[in-house]
Scaffold this motif. Structure first.
Motif, mmCIF file in Angstrom:
data_model
loop_
_atom_site.group_PDB
_atom_site.id
_atom_site.type_symbol
_atom_site.label_atom_id
_atom_site.label_comp_id
_atom_site.label_asym_id
_atom_site.label_seq_id
_atom_site.Cartn_x
_atom_site.Cartn_y
_atom_site.Cartn_z
ATOM 1 N N THR A 183 41.074 51.189 40.503
ATOM 2 C CA THR A 183 40.546 50.002 39.834
ATOM 3 C C THR A 183 40.896 48.750 40.625
ATOM 4 O O THR A 183 40.056 47.867 40.802
ATOM 5 N N LYS A 184 42.126 48.692 41.125
ATOM 6 C CA LYS A 184 42.538 47.547 41.936
ATOM 7 C C LYS A 184 41.702 47.461 43.208
ATOM 8 O O LYS A 184 41.336 46.368 43.649
ATOM 9 N N MET A 185 41.399 48.623 43.809
ATOM 10 C CA MET A 185 40.608 48.630 45.023
ATOM 11 C C MET A 185 39.208 48.070 44.760
ATOM 12 O O MET A 185 38.705 47.236 45.515
ATOM 13 N N TRP A 186 38.576 48.511 43.671
ATOM 14 C CA TRP A 186 37.227 48.042 43.361
ATOM 15 C C TRP A 186 37.218 46.565 43.008
ATOM 16 O O TRP A 186 36.305 45.836 43.387
ATOM 17 N N MET A 187 38.237 46.111 42.281
ATOM 18 C CA MET A 187 38.324 44.685 41.960
ATOM 19 C C MET A 187 38.459 43.861 43.233
ATOM 20 O O MET A 187 37.824 42.809 43.381
ATOM 21 N N SER A 188 39.259 44.336 44.161
ATOM 22 C CA SER A 188 39.444 43.633 45.428
ATOM 23 C C SER A 188 38.155 43.594 46.232
ATOM 24 O O SER A 188 37.778 42.551 46.774
ATOM 25 N N LEU A 189 37.458 44.709 46.325
ATOM 26 C CA LEU A 189 36.205 44.761 47.082
ATOM 27 C C LEU A 189 35.130 43.879 46.463
ATOM 28 O O LEU A 189 34.386 43.197 47.176
ATOM 29 N N ILE A 190 35.038 43.879 45.151
ATOM 30 C CA ILE A 190 34.063 43.015 44.476
ATOM 31 C C ILE A 190 34.414 41.551 44.707
ATOM 32 O O ILE A 190 33.538 40.721 44.961
ATOM 33 N N GLY A 191 35.707 41.226 44.647
ATOM 34 C CA GLY A 191 36.142 39.854 44.914
ATOM 35 C C GLY A 191 35.796 39.404 46.326
ATOM 36 O O GLY A 191 35.292 38.300 46.540
ATOM 37 N N ILE A 192 36.032 40.271 47.306
ATOM 38 C CA ILE A 192 35.699 39.946 48.691
ATOM 39 C C ILE A 192 34.192 39.773 48.844
ATOM 40 O O ILE A 192 33.722 38.845 49.516
ATOM 41 N N GLY A 193 33.426 40.661 48.209
ATOM 42 C CA GLY A 193 31.963 40.565 48.270
ATOM 43 C C GLY A 193 31.444 39.274 47.659
ATOM 44 O O GLY A 193 30.566 38.622 48.225
ATOM 45 N N LEU A 194 31.994 38.903 46.515
ATOM 46 C CA LEU A 194 31.564 37.650 45.871
ATOM 47 C C LEU A 194 31.883 36.440 46.733
ATOM 48 O O LEU A 194 31.073 35.513 46.837
ATOM 49 N N MET A 239 30.932 31.691 41.844
ATOM 50 C CA MET A 239 31.157 33.010 42.457
ATOM 51 C C MET A 239 32.465 33.034 43.237
ATOM 52 O O MET A 239 33.201 34.030 43.203
ATOM 53 N N LEU A 240 32.776 31.941 43.922
ATOM 54 C CA LEU A 240 34.022 31.844 44.677
ATOM 55 C C LEU A 240 35.230 31.919 43.743
ATOM 56 O O LEU A 240 36.203 32.621 44.033
ATOM 57 N N CYS A 241 35.155 31.229 42.622
ATOM 58 C CA CYS A 241 36.263 31.256 41.652
ATOM 59 C C CYS A 241 36.452 32.645 41.057
ATOM 60 O O CYS A 241 37.582 33.125 40.929
ATOM 61 N N ILE A 242 35.353 33.310 40.699
ATOM 62 C CA ILE A 242 35.443 34.661 40.142
ATOM 63 C C ILE A 242 36.007 35.621 41.188
ATOM 64 O O ILE A 242 36.861 36.459 40.883
ATOM 65 N N GLY A 243 35.539 35.498 42.428
ATOM 66 C CA GLY A 243 36.061 36.344 43.503
ATOM 67 C C GLY A 243 37.549 36.131 43.716
ATOM 68 O O GLY A 243 38.308 37.081 43.915
ATOM 69 N N LEU A 273 39.433 37.799 40.815
ATOM 70 C CA LEU A 273 39.461 39.258 40.969
ATOM 71 C C LEU A 273 40.440 39.666 42.068
ATOM 72 O O LEU A 273 41.178 40.653 41.917
ATOM 73 N N GLY A 274 40.461 38.925 43.160
ATOM 74 C CA GLY A 274 41.425 39.214 44.221
ATOM 75 C C GLY A 274 42.854 39.031 43.756
ATOM 76 O O GLY A 274 43.733 39.832 44.076
ATOM 77 N N LEU A 275 43.083 37.994 42.992
ATOM 78 C CA LEU A 275 44.417 37.744 42.462
ATOM 79 C C LEU A 275 44.846 38.848 41.492
ATOM 80 O O LEU A 275 45.978 39.317 41.532
ATOM 81 N N LEU A 276 43.920 39.265 40.631
ATOM 82 C CA LEU A 276 44.242 40.331 39.687
ATOM 83 C C LEU A 276 44.499 41.666 40.377
ATOM 84 O O LEU A 276 45.269 42.478 39.896
ATOM 85 N N SER A 277 43.843 41.893 41.511
ATOM 86 C CA SER A 277 44.055 43.158 42.211
ATOM 87 C C SER A 277 45.428 43.210 42.870
ATOM 88 O O SER A 277 45.934 44.290 43.153
ATOM 89 N N ILE A 278 46.033 42.054 43.115
ATOM 90 C CA ILE A 278 47.371 42.022 43.699
ATOM 91 C C ILE A 278 48.435 42.296 42.642
ATOM 92 O O ILE A 278 49.431 42.969 42.896
#
Length: 59
Positions: free
Chosen positions: A5-16, A46-50, A53-58
């Motif tokens: 789940t953390k991996m997908w959140m991180s990838l979605i954040g990077i994509g956004l 989109m930048l804020c959401i990304g 998501l990156g912060l939550l994945s950490i």
């Protein structure tokens, strides 16, 4: 939270964040007026959401 789940959140954040960079570049070069403002606002959201998501994945 499991690692997948953390991996997908991180990838979605990077994509956004990458999509936001493309949108803001397009908005600044090719558009004017209200459209430029709308695209910039969408890119900022989109930048804020990304970022979140990156912060939550950490955590």
């Amino acid at each position: 939270m499991d690692p997948m789940t953390k991996m997908w959140m991180s990838l979605i954040g990077i994509g956004l964040m990458a999509i936001a960079a493309v949108i803001i570049t397009f908005a600044r070069i090719k558009t004017k007026g209200v459209i430029k403002g709308i695209l910039s606002t969408v890119a900022f959201i989109m930048l804020c959401i990304g970022f979140l998501l990156g912060l939550l994945s950490i955590i």
